[in-house]
Motif scaffolding. Structure first.
Motif, short mmCIF file in Angstrom:
data_model
loop_
_atom_site.label_atom_id
_atom_site.label_comp_id
_atom_site.label_asym_id
_atom_site.label_seq_id
_atom_site.Cartn_x
_atom_site.Cartn_y
_atom_site.Cartn_z
N ALA A 8 0.84 -1.20 0.00
CA ALA A 8 0.00 0.00 0.00
C ALA A 8 0.88 1.25 0.00
O ALA A 8 1.92 1.29 0.66
CB ALA A 8 -0.90 -0.01 1.23
N TRP A 9 0.45 2.23 -0.77
CA TRP A 9 1.18 3.50 -0.82
C TRP A 9 0.20 4.64 -0.59
O TRP A 9 -0.89 4.60 -1.13
CB TRP A 9 1.88 3.68 -2.17
N PRO A 10 0.56 5.62 0.19
CA PRO A 10 1.82 5.78 0.88
C PRO A 10 1.82 5.02 2.20
O PRO A 10 0.77 4.80 2.79
CB PRO A 10 1.88 7.28 1.15
N PRO A 11 3.02 4.65 2.65
CA PRO A 11 3.09 4.03 3.97
C PRO A 11 2.91 5.11 5.04
O PRO A 11 2.94 6.30 4.75
CB PRO A 11 4.52 3.47 4.01
N ALA A 12 2.71 4.66 6.27
CA ALA A 12 2.70 5.62 7.38
C ALA A 12 4.05 6.33 7.39
O ALA A 12 5.06 5.76 6.97
CB ALA A 12 2.48 4.88 8.69
N PRO A 13 4.09 7.58 7.86
CA PRO A 13 5.38 8.27 7.93
C PRO A 13 6.41 7.43 8.69
O PRO A 13 6.09 6.77 9.68
CB PRO A 13 5.05 9.56 8.67
N ILE A 14 7.62 7.45 8.20
CA ILE A 14 8.73 6.71 8.80
C ILE A 14 9.53 7.69 9.64
O ILE A 14 10.02 8.70 9.11
CB ILE A 14 9.61 6.07 7.71
N ARG A 15 9.68 7.41 10.90
CA ARG A 15 10.39 8.33 11.80
C ARG A 15 11.76 7.74 12.18
O ARG A 15 11.86 6.57 12.49
CB ARG A 15 9.57 8.58 13.05
N GLY A 67 6.83 5.36 -4.17
CA GLY A 67 8.29 5.29 -4.12
C GLY A 67 8.97 6.61 -3.85
O GLY A 67 10.19 6.65 -3.73
N CYS A 68 8.24 7.70 -3.73
CA CYS A 68 8.85 9.01 -3.49
C CYS A 68 8.56 9.46 -2.06
O CYS A 68 7.41 9.65 -1.67
CB CYS A 68 8.32 10.04 -4.48
N PHE A 69 9.62 9.61 -1.28
CA PHE A 69 9.52 10.09 0.10
C PHE A 69 10.11 11.50 0.20
O PHE A 69 11.18 11.76 -0.35
CB PHE A 69 10.37 9.23 1.05
N VAL A 70 9.45 12.36 0.92
CA VAL A 70 10.01 13.65 1.30
C VAL A 70 10.84 13.40 2.56
O VAL A 70 10.40 12.66 3.45
CB VAL A 70 8.90 14.68 1.58
N ILE A 71 12.01 14.00 2.63
CA ILE A 71 12.81 13.96 3.86
C ILE A 71 12.48 15.24 4.61
O ILE A 71 12.75 16.35 4.13
CB ILE A 71 14.32 13.90 3.56
N ILE A 78 13.80 18.83 3.39
CA ILE A 78 15.22 19.09 3.12
C ILE A 78 15.72 18.24 1.96
O ILE A 78 16.87 18.38 1.55
CB ILE A 78 16.10 18.87 4.36
N GLY A 79 14.86 17.35 1.44
CA GLY A 79 15.29 16.50 0.34
C GLY A 79 14.24 15.47 0.00
O GLY A 79 13.11 15.51 0.52
N GLN A 80 14.62 14.56 -0.88
CA GLN A 80 13.73 13.48 -1.26
C GLN A 80 14.52 12.19 -1.46
O GLN A 80 15.71 12.22 -1.75
CB GLN A 80 12.96 13.80 -2.53
N ILE A 81 13.82 11.09 -1.28
CA ILE A 81 14.35 9.76 -1.58
C ILE A 81 13.36 9.11 -2.53
O ILE A 81 12.15 9.23 -2.34
CB ILE A 81 14.48 8.90 -0.30
N THR A 82 13.89 8.42 -3.54
CA THR A 82 13.02 7.68 -4.45
C THR A 82 13.48 6.23 -4.51
O THR A 82 14.67 5.93 -4.45
CB THR A 82 13.03 8.27 -5.87
N LEU A 83 12.52 5.36 -4.60
CA LEU A 83 12.74 3.94 -4.88
C LEU A 83 11.89 3.66 -6.11
O LEU A 83 10.66 3.65 -6.03
CB LEU A 83 12.32 3.08 -3.70
N THR A 84 12.54 3.52 -7.27
CA THR A 84 11.82 3.37 -8.53
C THR A 84 12.31 2.15 -9.29
O THR A 84 13.44 1.69 -9.09
CB THR A 84 12.03 4.62 -9.43
N LYS A 85 11.44 1.64 -10.14
CA LYS A 85 11.80 0.52 -11.01
C LYS A 85 11.62 0.94 -12.46
O LYS A 85 10.72 1.71 -12.78
CB LYS A 85 10.89 -0.69 -10.75
N ASP A 86 12.48 0.38 -13.32
CA ASP A 86 12.31 0.52 -14.77
C ASP A 86 12.17 1.95 -15.26
O ASP A 86 11.27 2.27 -16.02
CB ASP A 86 11.11 -0.30 -15.24
N THR A 87 13.07 2.81 -14.82
CA THR A 87 13.04 4.18 -15.33
C THR A 87 13.61 4.25 -16.74
O THR A 87 13.41 5.23 -17.44
CB THR A 87 13.82 5.14 -14.43
N GLY A 88 14.35 3.22 -17.15
CA GLY A 88 14.89 3.18 -18.50
C GLY A 88 16.18 3.95 -18.69
O GLY A 88 16.74 3.95 -19.78
#
Length: 178
Positions: A8-15, A67-71, A78-88
């Protein structure tokens, strides 16, 4: 990520100790634009994008996709993290989850990238057990190379792309439990 399966997306905030990884909100738009116009942030990523183009193109709630998290630090992006598949963009990453991260320059050198990426990888390992994660960076990007090592990525290969030597590594949650 283009394929989260039953996750499921989005997950609960990760602390973490200092940060929250969360879904993007309207208040993050200006920080997203700053990430993409920063010549410092994009030194090894093909250069910054023009601000006027981003002001027109960035949606009201940017980065709202699986797959896109705000930091978030102290209530601000202050930034972002992405977890992506098959961007090519790299044949080596095809079919694998790829970790990406961008932090605003004022957040550099404080361990935020390592803390946020480690939390995202922990979440990923729980959400998709046994799935490896890959990372690519220019070998000239010394900070990114150090972060990859700190996070436990192991080198798979080096190759030329985008006019520079690239480093490609893999992280596996199974390797951490050995």
């Amino acid at each position: 990520m283009t394929d989260l399966g039953s996750v499921a997306w989005p997950p609960a905030p990760i602390r973490t100790e200092r940060l929250v990884l969360r879904e993007s909100e309207t208040r993050d738009r200006a920080a997203f634009i700053e990430l993409f116009v920063s010549s410092d942030v994009h030194t090894y990523l093909g250069g910054p994008r023009p601000r006027d183009v981003l002001e027109r193109e960035v949606p009201e709630i940017p980065g709202r996709r699986p797959g896109c998290f705000v930091i978030d630090f102290d209530g601000a992006m202050i930034g972002q993290i992405t977890l992506t598949k098959d961007t090519g963009h790299l044949r080596q990453a095809a079919g694998k989850a790829e970790l990406g991260y961008l932090l605003l320059p004022q957040a550099w050198g404080r361990g935020f990238a390592a803390e946020a990426c480690a939390a995202a990888l922990d979440w990923f390992a729980g959400a998709l057990p046994g799935e490896p994660v890959v990372l690519a960076t220019q070998t000239a990007n010394v900070r990114s190379m150090r972060l990859a090592a700190k996070l436990g990525f192991t080198e798979v290969e080096r190759f030329e792309a985008y006019g520079a030597e690239q480093w490609f590594g893999m992280w596996s949650p199974a390797a951490l439990s050995e």
